[in-house]
Design a protein around this motif. Structure first.
Motif, PDB file in Angstrom:
ATOM      1  N   ASP A 235       0.843  -1.194   0.000  1.00 27.96           N
ATOM      2  CA  ASP A 235       0.000   0.000   0.000  1.00 27.96           C
ATOM      3  C   ASP A 235       0.882   1.249   0.000  1.00 27.96           C
ATOM      4  O   ASP A 235       1.384   1.668   1.036  1.00 27.96           O
ATOM      5  CB  ASP A 235      -0.921  -0.015   1.218  1.00 27.96           C
ATOM      6  CG  ASP A 235      -1.923   1.136   1.206  1.00 27.96           C
ATOM      7  OD1 ASP A 235      -1.859   1.963   0.274  1.00 27.96           O
ATOM      8  OD2 ASP A 235      -2.745   1.211   2.123  1.00 27.96           O
ATOM      9  N   ASN A 238      -0.282   4.385   2.274  1.00 32.40           N
ATOM     10  CA  ASN A 238      -0.321   4.297   3.740  1.00 32.40           C
ATOM     11  C   ASN A 238       1.024   4.684   4.336  1.00 32.40           C
ATOM     12  O   ASN A 238       2.011   3.958   4.207  1.00 32.40           O
ATOM     13  CB  ASN A 238      -0.706   2.877   4.160  1.00 32.40           C
ATOM     14  CG  ASN A 238      -0.780   2.728   5.673  1.00 32.40           C
ATOM     15  OD1 ASN A 238      -1.028   3.703   6.387  1.00 32.40           O
ATOM     16  ND2 ASN A 238      -0.544   1.523   6.145  1.00 32.40           N
ATOM     17  N   ARG A 479      -0.454   5.690  -7.266  1.00 31.74           N
ATOM     18  CA  ARG A 479      -0.574   4.723  -6.170  1.00 31.74           C
ATOM     19  C   ARG A 479      -0.317   5.347  -4.802  1.00 31.74           C
ATOM     20  O   ARG A 479      -0.690   4.772  -3.783  1.00 31.74           O
ATOM     21  CB  ARG A 479       0.404   3.567  -6.381  1.00 31.74           C
ATOM     22  CG  ARG A 479       0.021   2.635  -7.516  1.00 31.74           C
ATOM     23  CD  ARG A 479       1.021   1.523  -7.683  1.00 31.74           C
ATOM     24  NE  ARG A 479       1.114   0.668  -6.507  1.00 31.74           N
ATOM     25  CZ  ARG A 479       1.966  -0.340  -6.384  1.00 31.74           C
ATOM     26  NH1 ARG A 479       2.818  -0.608  -7.364  1.00 31.74           N
ATOM     27  NH2 ARG A 479       1.981  -1.081  -5.283  1.00 31.74           N
TER      28      ARG A 479
END
Length: 638
Positions: A235, A238, A479
């Motif tokens: 991720d 995050n 992303r």
């Protein structure tokens, strides 16, 4: 570390003969000079599995671990699972202990055998259990399918193509091209991407219909259905909340263990040492983990601006290594044919030349070398991130900042050396009006969108697909979600520039000389940790790698931390005005080159003239064009 090749087919008319399989395998002999093996079976009725498709697996071995027992292709006990494998599984010992505890029996001490037994338990999900660098092919007779997988950060290459009910694969493109009838039709979109990035990005290949398996993916094919699965999805959006002290301790733990795992070898081992921060930290950690003197290798050049040996020598003395230093005068006329042949696709990173030399000379002393690749992407080491942060500040000023940049651009020179401060200032001002991602592409491009439109012939433009090369970078950029732009740039580099350029460059240059190169910064555990770090622990006071210095500052001489990053280059600028001028002009303006219909002659002539007269440093662009034309002559015209 090896080379793999093979085929899977259902219809007898699509069979790849054992002779062709051996040609595919032998085309990779430079990757594995120590041993070779093939497994070939035509479609047949195999009880109790019924009609099983045909399979051919080929392997060339560079022996690193279990020198006497690691022969491939390798099967499980009942030969229902076979594998060929390029790379290293660094956590194979812990996997083996787990598998033996589950009842599996091992016949060798190699890391390869862990693959077939783990596949028996996990199926295609096995790749997520590996800590390593790998390209793996698995033949599963029970499920009548072939499975291909690639490591998370693209350290090992893997090409494939589907032709009806047949799949062909290889560590290098040249293996697939050994099969009769494989098309060498050029993909115009791949040329467009190449002139943007200086490489052809995955999953594209320069030849239409052939693909590169993306990093962190595996595929399955049963003759009817192809499925490509992304098994590594950290991720990027995050960001963890962690104190500087906790981040320091975790970095030390992860990096030390990564180096420890990569010291496993039954052959001589050393390290590349440039004198930069990343390679120096690898060597410093190796010293702490081994009782033997670390062998280090550096390469130098006569031109001072390209020579880092004084820094490498200083680190070697400080750490007490057995240091080997080579001085070379790069000979582009000698090197170009070798690079064009070994890289298979057009590849315009000129640092492949010094990488080739250092790999060649290192191989005279050791079989495995550790390197510092990946530290810049993970810990914000590139100078261009400074511009990214500055542009973000200008963006915060809104229209006022953009207007100021536009006015200032009028007073900055359009020409001059590519890396001069005034020229960089103009490029910065030109890009301010763009979105952050598009702006970053404009800065890193060889030919940006405007220059490509000026370069392309009208007939070539008509052949281009309706796909913007920016989509490759943008998909990685997005992303990161709402994190800062420097994080976006560095993590985009991690998933684009690192696997497609740096890892390709190192893999091909090292394996051309049967040298295994291991990269401790690319341990996926360390990468996942660095991905989630806030940028404040990476960048301070206009410089990157803050956390590295905080964690390891006392291990290197102080001036190594302060020195400016040099890169790993060659004097293209000078070459193209002197010893390579004739070759450059004769090649790019030849009837052969112009007849391809890609480029406008007047634009190419302008690039050459401006460079010859020192009006502008077009060396990177001219190198890309030269490599492209010579690549055609090697791989298409021959």
């Amino acid at each position: 570390m090896c080379g793999i090749a093979g085929a899977f087919w259902v219809s007898p008319e699509n069979e790849v003969s054992e002779e062709v399989l051996r040609r595919m395998t032998d085309s990779l002999s430079h990757r594995g000079p120590d041993d070779s093996g093939v497994y070939h079976r035509s479609p047949r009725d195999l009880q109790p599995y019924g009609l099983v498709p045909g399979i051919g697996l080929g392997h060339r071995r560079l022996s690193i671990i279990d020198l006497s027992g690691g022969h491939q292709p390798l099967a499980n006990e009942d030969q229902s699972v076979w594998t060929v494998f390029n790379g290293e599984i660094f956590n194979y010992k812990s996997l083996r202990a787990r598998l033996e505890g589950a009842g599996h029996t091992f016949q060798t001490h190699s890391d390869t055998e862990a693959i077939v037994h783990l596949y028996e338990d996990e199926g295609p999900e096995l790749f997520s259990h590996f800590n390593g660098m790998f390209a793996i092919a698995i033949w599963d007779a029970r499920h009548r399918r072939i499975v291909l997988g690639r490591d998370r950060l693209g350290q090992k290459p893997l090409y494939y193509t589907i032709q009806g009910d047949r799949l062909l694969f290889g560590s290098e493109l040249k293996a697939i091209l050994q099969v009769p009838g494989v098309s060498r039709e050029i993909d115009p979109g791949a040329i467009d991407a190449y002139l943007t990035y200086q490489y052809v990005p995955h999953p594209q290949c320069i030849f239409r219909g052939i693909h590169k398996l993306p990093p962190g993916h595996y595929l399955t094919f049963d003759g009817k259905q192809l499925t490509v699965t992304n098994y590594w999805k950290p991720d990027f959006s995050n960001e963890i909340n962690i104190s500087l002290e906790d981040a320091k301790q975790e970095l030390i733990r992860l990096f030390t263990d990564s180096v420890r795992l990569r010291l496993q070898a039954d052959v001589p081992l050393g390290a590349f040492l440039s004198g930069g921060i990343d390679s120096s930290l690898v060597v410093a950690t190796m010293k702490k983990l081994t009782d033997q003197k670390v062998k280090t290798f550096s390469i130098g050049f006569p031109q001072k601006e390209y020579d880092e040996t004084s820094y490498a020598r200083q680190v070697a003395i400080h750490l007490g290594t057995e240091h080997h230093e080579f001085q070379v005068t790069p000979d582009a006329l000698e090197m170009l044919p070798k690079l064009i042949h070994h890289y298979d696709e057009p590849f315009a990173d000129s640092s492949a030349i010094p990488t080739w030399y250092v790999a060649q000379m290192t191989r005279e002393h050791v079989t495995v070398a550790l390197s510092g690749d990946g530290g810049d992407e993970l810990f914000a080491g590139y100078d261009r991130y400074r511009a990214v942060r500055l542009a973000a500040l200008v963006d915060m000023l809104g229209p006022v900042g953009r207007f100021g940049s536009k006015v200032g651009m009028k007073f900055l020179p359009a020409g001059g050396p590519q890396k001069s401060r005034l020229r960089r200032a103009r490029r910065f001002a030109e890009a301010i009006a763009m979105t952050p991602g598009r702006r970053y592409l404009d800065w890193i491009s060889i030919f940006n969108e405007t220059r490509r439109s000026e370069l392309y012939a009208d007939e070539f433009v008509e052949t281009l697909p309706d796909v913007d090369p920016y989509a490759f970078l943008n998909s990685a950029w997005k992303r990161v979600g709402k994190r800062d732009v420097m994080t976006a740039a560095s993590l985009a580099d991690l998933t684009t520039y690192l696997p497609c350029d740096l890892n390709t460059k190192v893999d091909i240059a090292s394996m051309a000389h049967a040298l295994e190169c291991r990269q401790p910064f690319l341990d996926y555990r360390l990468a996942e940790f660095a991905i989630r770090l806030p940028s404040k622990w990476k960048w301070r006071m206009g410089r990157g790698k803050f956390l590295l210095k905080h964690a390891f500052g006392d291990q290197l001489p102080p001036n190594i931390w302060k020195r400016r990053k040099m890169g790993f280059g060659v004097p293209l600028n000078t070459w193209f005005r002197n010893q390579l001028r004739g070759l450059l002009h004769d090649t790019l303006l030849s009837e052969t080159a112009m007849s391809r219909g890609y480029f406008r002659r007047d634009t190419v002539e302008t690039l050459l003239k401006e460079h010859d007269q020192n009006q502008f440093d077009h060396s990177a662009r001219l190198w890309a064009l030269l490599v492209l034309e010579l690549w055609h002559r090697e791989w298409v015209d021959a």
